[in-house]
Structure formats: C-alpha cells, structure tokens
Design an enzyme around this catalytic site. Structure first.
Site, PDB file in Angstrom:
ATOM      1  N   GLN A  11      29.289  -7.845  19.029  1.00 56.24           N
ATOM      2  CA  GLN A  11      28.688  -8.640  20.109  1.00 56.24           C
ATOM      3  C   GLN A  11      27.175  -8.388  20.199  1.00 56.24           C
ATOM      4  O   GLN A  11      26.366  -9.304  20.140  1.00 56.24           O
ATOM      5  CB  GLN A  11      29.373  -8.270  21.433  1.00 56.24           C
ATOM      6  CG  GLN A  11      28.705  -8.883  22.632  1.00 56.24           C
ATOM      7  CD  GLN A  11      29.439  -8.651  23.943  1.00 56.24           C
ATOM      8  OE1 GLN A  11      29.441  -9.529  24.793  1.00 56.24           O
ATOM      9  NE2 GLN A  11      30.048  -7.508  24.126  1.00 56.24           N
ATOM     10  N   ASP A  36      29.773   2.048   7.184  1.00 57.91           N
ATOM     11  CA  ASP A  36      30.846   2.620   8.007  1.00 57.91           C
ATOM     12  C   ASP A  36      30.387   3.976   8.533  1.00 57.91           C
ATOM     13  O   ASP A  36      30.225   4.924   7.764  1.00 57.91           O
ATOM     14  CB  ASP A  36      32.107   2.759   7.128  1.00 57.91           C
ATOM     15  CG  ASP A  36      33.258   3.378   7.894  1.00 57.91           C
ATOM     16  OD1 ASP A  36      33.052   3.852   9.037  1.00 57.91           O
ATOM     17  OD2 ASP A  36      34.373   3.396   7.345  1.00 57.91           O
ATOM     18  N   TYR A 131      37.244   6.927  25.769  1.00 54.27           N
ATOM     19  CA  TYR A 131      36.093   6.152  25.278  1.00 54.27           C
ATOM     20  C   TYR A 131      34.796   6.719  25.874  1.00 54.27           C
ATOM     21  O   TYR A 131      33.833   6.982  25.154  1.00 54.27           O
ATOM     22  CB  TYR A 131      36.275   4.673  25.643  1.00 54.27           C
ATOM     23  CG  TYR A 131      35.013   3.853  25.551  1.00 54.27           C
ATOM     24  CD1 TYR A 131      34.491   3.474  24.311  1.00 54.27           C
ATOM     25  CD2 TYR A 131      34.322   3.456  26.710  1.00 54.27           C
ATOM     26  CE1 TYR A 131      33.318   2.718  24.236  1.00 54.27           C
ATOM     27  CE2 TYR A 131      33.152   2.707  26.634  1.00 54.27           C
ATOM     28  CZ  TYR A 131      32.658   2.348  25.397  1.00 54.27           C
ATOM     29  OH  TYR A 131      31.491   1.605  25.321  1.00 54.27           O
ATOM     30  N   LYS A 135      31.616   8.470  23.916  1.00 55.74           N
ATOM     31  CA  LYS A 135      30.253   7.930  24.000  1.00 55.74           C
ATOM     32  C   LYS A 135      29.292   9.005  24.518  1.00 55.74           C
ATOM     33  O   LYS A 135      28.161   9.111  24.045  1.00 55.74           O
ATOM     34  CB  LYS A 135      30.217   6.710  24.927  1.00 55.74           C
ATOM     35  CG  LYS A 135      30.933   5.478  24.410  1.00 55.74           C
ATOM     36  CD  LYS A 135      30.339   4.888  23.155  1.00 55.74           C
ATOM     37  CE  LYS A 135      28.972   4.286  23.354  1.00 55.74           C
ATOM     38  NZ  LYS A 135      28.449   3.691  22.084  1.00 55.74           N
TER      39      LYS A 135
HETATM   40  N1  LIG Z   1      31.153  -4.173  25.216  1.00 53.71           N
HETATM   41  C1  LIG Z   1      30.791  -3.576  26.349  1.00 53.71           C
HETATM   42  O1  LIG Z   1      31.185  -3.957  27.442  1.00 53.71           O
HETATM   43  C2  LIG Z   1      29.868  -2.401  26.292  1.00 53.71           C
HETATM   44  C3  LIG Z   1      29.420  -1.884  25.096  1.00 53.71           C
HETATM   45  N2  LIG Z   1      28.627  -0.757  25.107  1.00 53.71           N
HETATM   46  C4  LIG Z   1      28.176  -0.179  23.841  1.00 53.71           C
HETATM   47  O2  LIG Z   1      27.342  -1.117  23.173  1.00 53.71           O
HETATM   48  C5  LIG Z   1      27.543  -1.029  21.768  1.00 53.71           C
HETATM   49  C6  LIG Z   1      27.860  -2.395  21.196  1.00 53.71           C
HETATM   50  O3  LIG Z   1      29.028  -2.897  21.838  1.00 53.71           O
HETATM   51  P1  LIG Z   1      29.615  -4.344  21.487  1.00 53.71           P
HETATM   52  O4  LIG Z   1      28.691  -5.064  20.599  1.00 53.71           O
HETATM   53  O5  LIG Z   1      30.083  -4.966  22.728  1.00 53.71           O
HETATM   54  O6  LIG Z   1      30.890  -3.903  20.655  1.00 53.71           O
HETATM   55  P2  LIG Z   1      31.713  -4.695  19.534  1.00 53.71           P
HETATM   56  O7  LIG Z   1      33.049  -4.075  19.527  1.00 53.71           O
HETATM   57  O8  LIG Z   1      31.557  -6.156  19.712  1.00 53.71           O
HETATM   58  O9  LIG Z   1      30.921  -4.304  18.224  1.00 53.71           O
HETATM   59  C7  LIG Z   1      30.966  -3.025  17.701  1.00 53.71           C
HETATM   60  C8  LIG Z   1      30.679  -3.122  16.232  1.00 53.71           C
HETATM   61  O10 LIG Z   1      30.816  -1.803  15.689  1.00 53.71           O
HETATM   62  C9  LIG Z   1      31.473  -1.934  14.477  1.00 53.71           C
HETATM   63  N3  LIG Z   1      32.145  -0.697  14.107  1.00 53.71           N
HETATM   64  C10 LIG Z   1      33.315  -0.187  14.568  1.00 53.71           C
HETATM   65  N4  LIG Z   1      33.616   0.933  13.917  1.00 53.71           N
HETATM   66  C11 LIG Z   1      32.621   1.130  13.018  1.00 53.71           C
HETATM   67  C12 LIG Z   1      32.357   2.093  12.031  1.00 53.71           C
HETATM   68  N5  LIG Z   1      33.203   3.088  11.794  1.00 53.71           N
HETATM   69  N6  LIG Z   1      31.237   1.983  11.295  1.00 53.71           N
HETATM   70  C13 LIG Z   1      30.378   0.961  11.484  1.00 53.71           C
HETATM   71  N7  LIG Z   1      30.573  -0.001  12.382  1.00 53.71           N
HETATM   72  C14 LIG Z   1      31.682   0.091  13.145  1.00 53.71           C
HETATM   73  C15 LIG Z   1      32.466  -3.071  14.646  1.00 53.71           C
HETATM   74  O11 LIG Z   1      32.772  -3.586  13.374  1.00 53.71           O
HETATM   75  P3  LIG Z   1      34.258  -4.157  13.074  1.00 53.71           P
HETATM   76  O12 LIG Z   1      34.429  -5.291  14.011  1.00 53.71           O
HETATM   77  O13 LIG Z   1      34.163  -4.543  11.650  1.00 53.71           O
HETATM   78  O14 LIG Z   1      35.184  -3.009  13.352  1.00 53.71           O
HETATM   79  C16 LIG Z   1      31.663  -4.037  15.489  1.00 53.71           C
HETATM   80  O15 LIG Z   1      30.943  -4.933  14.685  1.00 53.71           O
HETATM   81  C17 LIG Z   1      28.646   0.018  21.545  1.00 53.71           C
HETATM   82  O16 LIG Z   1      28.041   1.236  21.257  1.00 53.71           O
HETATM   83  C18 LIG Z   1      29.322   0.096  22.896  1.00 53.71           C
HETATM   84  O17 LIG Z   1      29.893   1.360  23.123  1.00 53.71           O
HETATM   85  C19 LIG Z   1      28.254  -0.144  26.258  1.00 53.71           C
HETATM   86  C20 LIG Z   1      28.666  -0.626  27.459  1.00 53.71           C
HETATM   87  C21 LIG Z   1      29.445  -1.841  27.591  1.00 53.71           C
HETATM   88  C1  LIG Z   2      41.562  -9.437  31.231  1.00 50.95           C
HETATM   89  C2  LIG Z   2      41.595  -8.852  32.621  1.00 50.95           C
HETATM   90  C3  LIG Z   2      40.883  -7.717  32.917  1.00 50.95           C
HETATM   91  N1  LIG Z   2      40.916  -7.203  34.164  1.00 50.95           N
HETATM   92  C4  LIG Z   2      40.150  -5.980  34.452  1.00 50.95           C
HETATM   93  C5  LIG Z   2      40.470  -4.809  33.547  1.00 50.95           C
HETATM   94  C6  LIG Z   2      39.168  -4.041  33.545  1.00 50.95           C
HETATM   95  O1  LIG Z   2      39.195  -3.130  34.622  1.00 50.95           O
HETATM   96  C7  LIG Z   2      38.123  -5.104  33.776  1.00 50.95           C
HETATM   97  C8  LIG Z   2      37.350  -5.501  32.554  1.00 50.95           C
HETATM   98  O2  LIG Z   2      38.197  -5.866  31.502  1.00 50.95           O
HETATM   99  P1  LIG Z   2      37.820  -5.566  30.034  1.00 50.95           P
HETATM  100  O3  LIG Z   2      38.969  -5.855  29.179  1.00 50.95           O
HETATM  101  O4  LIG Z   2      36.518  -6.264  29.715  1.00 50.95           O
HETATM  102  O5  LIG Z   2      37.617  -3.979  30.215  1.00 50.95           O
HETATM  103  P2  LIG Z   2      36.919  -2.846  29.513  1.00 50.95           P
HETATM  104  O6  LIG Z   2      37.333  -2.849  28.097  1.00 50.95           O
HETATM  105  O7  LIG Z   2      37.182  -1.662  30.341  1.00 50.95           O
HETATM  106  O8  LIG Z   2      35.337  -3.146  29.553  1.00 50.95           O
HETATM  107  C9  LIG Z   2      34.495  -2.072  29.229  1.00 50.95           C
HETATM  108  O9  LIG Z   2      34.227  -2.092  27.847  1.00 50.95           O
HETATM  109  C10 LIG Z   2      33.551  -0.938  27.406  1.00 50.95           C
HETATM  110  C11 LIG Z   2      33.303  -1.078  25.920  1.00 50.95           C
HETATM  111  C12 LIG Z   2      32.373  -0.576  28.222  1.00 50.95           C
HETATM  112  O10 LIG Z   2      31.508   0.176  27.777  1.00 50.95           O
HETATM  113  C13 LIG Z   2      32.373  -0.936  29.678  1.00 50.95           C
HETATM  114  O11 LIG Z   2      31.060  -1.108  30.184  1.00 50.95           O
HETATM  115  C14 LIG Z   2      33.218  -2.143  30.014  1.00 50.95           C
HETATM  116  O12 LIG Z   2      32.559  -3.357  29.718  1.00 50.95           O
HETATM  117  O13 LIG Z   2      38.791  -6.263  34.293  1.00 50.95           O
HETATM  118  C15 LIG Z   2      41.650  -7.814  35.173  1.00 50.95           C
HETATM  119  O14 LIG Z   2      41.662  -7.329  36.318  1.00 50.95           O
HETATM  120  N2  LIG Z   2      42.344  -8.955  34.899  1.00 50.95           N
HETATM  121  C16 LIG Z   2      42.359  -9.490  33.657  1.00 50.95           C
HETATM  122  O15 LIG Z   2      43.024 -10.525  33.443  1.00 50.95           O
END
Ligand SMILES: NC(=O)C1=CN([C@@H]2O[C@H](COP(=O)(O)OP(=O)(O)OC[C@H]3O[C@@H](n4cnc5c(N)ncnc54)[C@H](OP(=O)(O)O)[C@@H]3O)[C@@H](O)[C@H]2O)C=CC1
Ligand SMILES: Cc1cn([C@H]2C[C@H](O)[C@@H](COP(=O)(O)OP(=O)(O)O[C@H]3O[C@@H](C)C(=O)[C@@H](O)[C@H]3O)O2)c(=O)[nH]c1=O
Length: 287
Positions: A11, A36, A131, A135
């Site tokens: 993302q 990786d 998780y 982190k």
């Molecule tokens: N999503 C969220 O709500 C939040 C995300 N973050 C942090 O932001 C960062 C980006 O998140 P986001 O883009 O949403 O996450 P995504 O899951 O969308 O992307 C993570 C990427 O990391 C890759 N990845 C996983 N394992 C490995 C590995 N062993 N080596 C290299 N690449 C790897 C995945 O590749 P593949 O798909 O091929 O496995 C994927 O492309 C992360 O560090 C996350 O912890 C922080 C707070 C909120």
């Molecule tokens: C799909 C769904 C989720 N939820 C709740 C579950 C959870 O508490 C919240 C968000 O759902 P998610 O599946 O996005 O949850 P989650 O995977 O916990 O999202 C988190 O991801 C990681 C990577 C982060 O670092 C965090 O900042 C946060 O974004 O909403 C509902 O209440 N109803 C639903 O239908």
C-alpha cells in the site's frame, strides 16, 4: 540522490512509487520477491549493488491477527529484517526512512483521559499485540544501530493502493445489508498520500528522528465507517459494537491517537482534517 524503496508493491510502497515518479529523483522500488527482508545475505548483496543514499523501508509484516499465530514470522520481518537493514545503513552511511505504527502504544482508557491530544513521540510504549511488539522491536533496532534515521509512526493507514479499512468498507457495504463496526477503539487515520508528501518534506529538510503523521481528529472505526458510507451515499445498516462483540485473535488498543504537534512545529505542516483526507481518497478511488 539514489533512493531504494523496499516493499514496493504494498500500500505505502506503491504510493511512494507514484510520488517519486513525479519528483526529480533517481529511485528503484523492489517487491518482496526481489528484496526479502528475511534473507539477510541477499538484501546486503542487493544494497551493495544498488548503493542507495536513502532507503525508504515500506516492507513490513502487517497481518495483525495472523501475527498472534506466527509471531516468528512477524518478528523475522519487522524486527530482525529491520535490524539487518539498519546495521547495513549504519556501516555504509545510508539514511533510513522507516514506518511504524500506533499499535506500539498500550491505548488504555486512562491514557485516553490523560492524553486527549494523543500520544506524543516520546511517550512510553507498551504494545498489546504481537504485531505491535514486533514493530516496536524494529524501531529499537534502528535506534541502536547508529544509522541516520527517520521513523514515521502512522495509524490506520489508507491509500489508493493495496488493502485498507476504507476499501474493505466500500466492498462490504456494497455486498451486505448490515455491518457491525467497533466503536470503542479511538484513533485517527493516516492517508498514504499525505504521509508520503509530509515525509518527503522531512527528507528534503534533512530532519532526523521519530515523528507521528496522521490526520486531524479523534474518531472510532465506527465513525470512520459511517463517514465513508455518507460520503459515498451507500445505504447500509451500520451497527456500532464493542470490541468484545467483534472477536479477533489480536487485541487492539482502545485508544491509539497519535499526537502530531512535533511535525507541525518543525516543518510548519498543517495536517489534513480526517474528513477532508477521506474525501480526497474517495475521489482518488473513483478515478
Ligand atoms: N496498514 C496500516 O494500517 C499501517 C501500516 N503501518 C506500517 O507501514 C508500513 C507499510 O504498510 P502497508 O503498505 O500498509 O502494508 P502492506 O501489507 O500493504 O505492504 C507491506 C509490503 O511489505 C512486503 N513484505 C512482507 N514481508 C516482506 C519481506 N519478508 N521482505 C520484503 N518485503 C516484505 C509485502 O510484500 P508481499 O505482499 O509480497 O508479501 C508488501 O508489499 C509497514 O511497516 C506497516 O507496519 C503502520 C501503521 C498502520
Ligand atoms: C472489517 C471490519 C473491521 N472492524 C474493526 C476491526 C479493527 O478493530 C478495525 C480495523 O480493521 P482492520 O482490519 O483494518 O484492522 P487492523 O488490521 O487492526 O488495522 C491495523 O493495521 C495495522 C497494520 C496497523 O498498523 C494499525 O494502524 C491498523 O491500521 O475495525 C469492524 O469493526 N468491522 C468490520 O467489518
């Protein structure tokens, strides 16, 4: 400056690719298949070949529930992989930009009362799930490595690419008549476009350290879902539920609002209001 973006297909990684394509900067973005984080020898070989000046690490293990069942995988990516990266950066004078999460904080009900503006960067951490622990270990490894770093903590990340809560709600809202969404976990979303823009400002201004980036506001996931459906004019019977009514493998913090005063003070950035950020994202998704 030569930039390497890791996790280039995720993302946030995809958002960086879109953004850097519009800047005058030499960069390469690698997917997990080419970089990786758990293969330390190979990542060192790739970094040795590419010789980047800056690494933007968007690679991460992000499956919050699954991490409870496979903690070793979460730690291998988010902690040991990040340590390897940071140690290499320290030895080779490479700056590291890394992304962490609001889930490093305990998010107790007391903290909600005591810190209404959210957690600041130097607030003590105490994750409630695997998780978050993995982190936090990654953050600590970076700080101990001695490399030049920017750690950006983001929360509830939502962007045009990849998977996120907004996209999940849009899909579920169109498929179902009724949805239950949690109303006792408070925080605020970070919009990927905004994160990248503001983070690049920190890079351009040679800032280092830990920063929080999210939008302005304090909402529950229920509030977020309600606004998504209102803005998109999707009719769905949305029911607010407590965390106990929505069982999940991983516990989530009840409060994980990030205080963004530091980045605002340092760069003069005014962070976007969450409804405005959502409006922009929904417009991007409609295209
Ligand atoms: N999503 C969220 O709500 C939040 C995300 N973050 C942090 O932001 C960062 C980006 O998140 P986001 O883009 O949403 O996450 P995504 O899951 O969308 O992307 C993570 C990427 O990391 C890759 N990845 C996983 N394992 C490995 C590995 N062993 N080596 C290299 N690449 C790897 C995945 O590749 P593949 O798909 O091929 O496995 C994927 O492309 C992360 O560090 C996350 O912890 C922080 C707070 C909120
Ligand atoms: C799909 C769904 C989720 N939820 C709740 C579950 C959870 O508490 C919240 C968000 O759902 P998610 O599946 O996005 O949850 P989650 O995977 O916990 O999202 C988190 O991801 C990681 C990577 C982060 O670092 C965090 O900042 C946060 O974004 O909403 C509902 O209440 N109803 C639903 O239908």
């Amino acid at each position: 400056m030569r930039v390497l973006v890791t996790g280039g297909n995720g993302q946030l990684g995809s958002e960086w690719v879109s953004y850097l394509n519009r800047q005058e900067v030499e960069f390469i973005a690698l997917p997990s298949s080419d970089f990786d984080l758990t293969d330390h020898a190979d990542t060192r070989r790739v970094m040795g070949n590419l010789k980047p000046d800056l690494i933007i690490n968007c690679a991460g293990y992000t499956k919050v529930d699954q991490a409870e069942e496979e903690p070793e995988k979460a730690f291998a990516v988010n902690s040991e992989g990040v340590k390897n990266l940071a140690d290499y950066c320290a030895s080779n004078n490479i700056k590291l930009v890394h992304f962490s999460t609001d889930y490093v904080f305990p998010g107790t009900k007391e903290d909600l009362q005591n810190y209404p503006q959210g957690y600041s960067e130097d607030h003590s951490t105490d994750p409630v799930n695997t998780y978050g622990e993995s982190k936090l270990a990654g953050e600590q490894a970076i700080r101990e490595s001695g490399c030049e770093f920017i750690i950006i903590r983001v929360a509830w990340l939502c962007g045009k690419h990849g998977s996120n809560f907004v996209k999940k709600m849009l899909k579920m809202g169109r498929e179902r008549e009724e949805l239950n969404v949690i109303n006792d976990q408070l925080g605020c979303p970070s919009f990927a476009h905004n994160v990248v823009q503001n983070c690049w400002k920190l890079v351009a201004e040679n800032k280092l350290g830990t920063y929080h980036i999210c939008s302005e506001g304090k909402i529950s996931w229920y509030d977020f879902a309600k606004e998504i459906f209102e803005q998109m004019e999707i009719q769905v019977n949305l029911k607010p539920v407590s965390s106990s009514e929505f069982p999940a493998k991983a516990k989530r913090p009840a409060f994980s609002l990030l205080n963004t005063q530091k980045i605002s003070n340092i760069t003069g950035i005014k962070l976007i209001d969450w409804k405005e950020g959502l409006k922009n994202l929904l417009a991007e998704l409609r295209v």
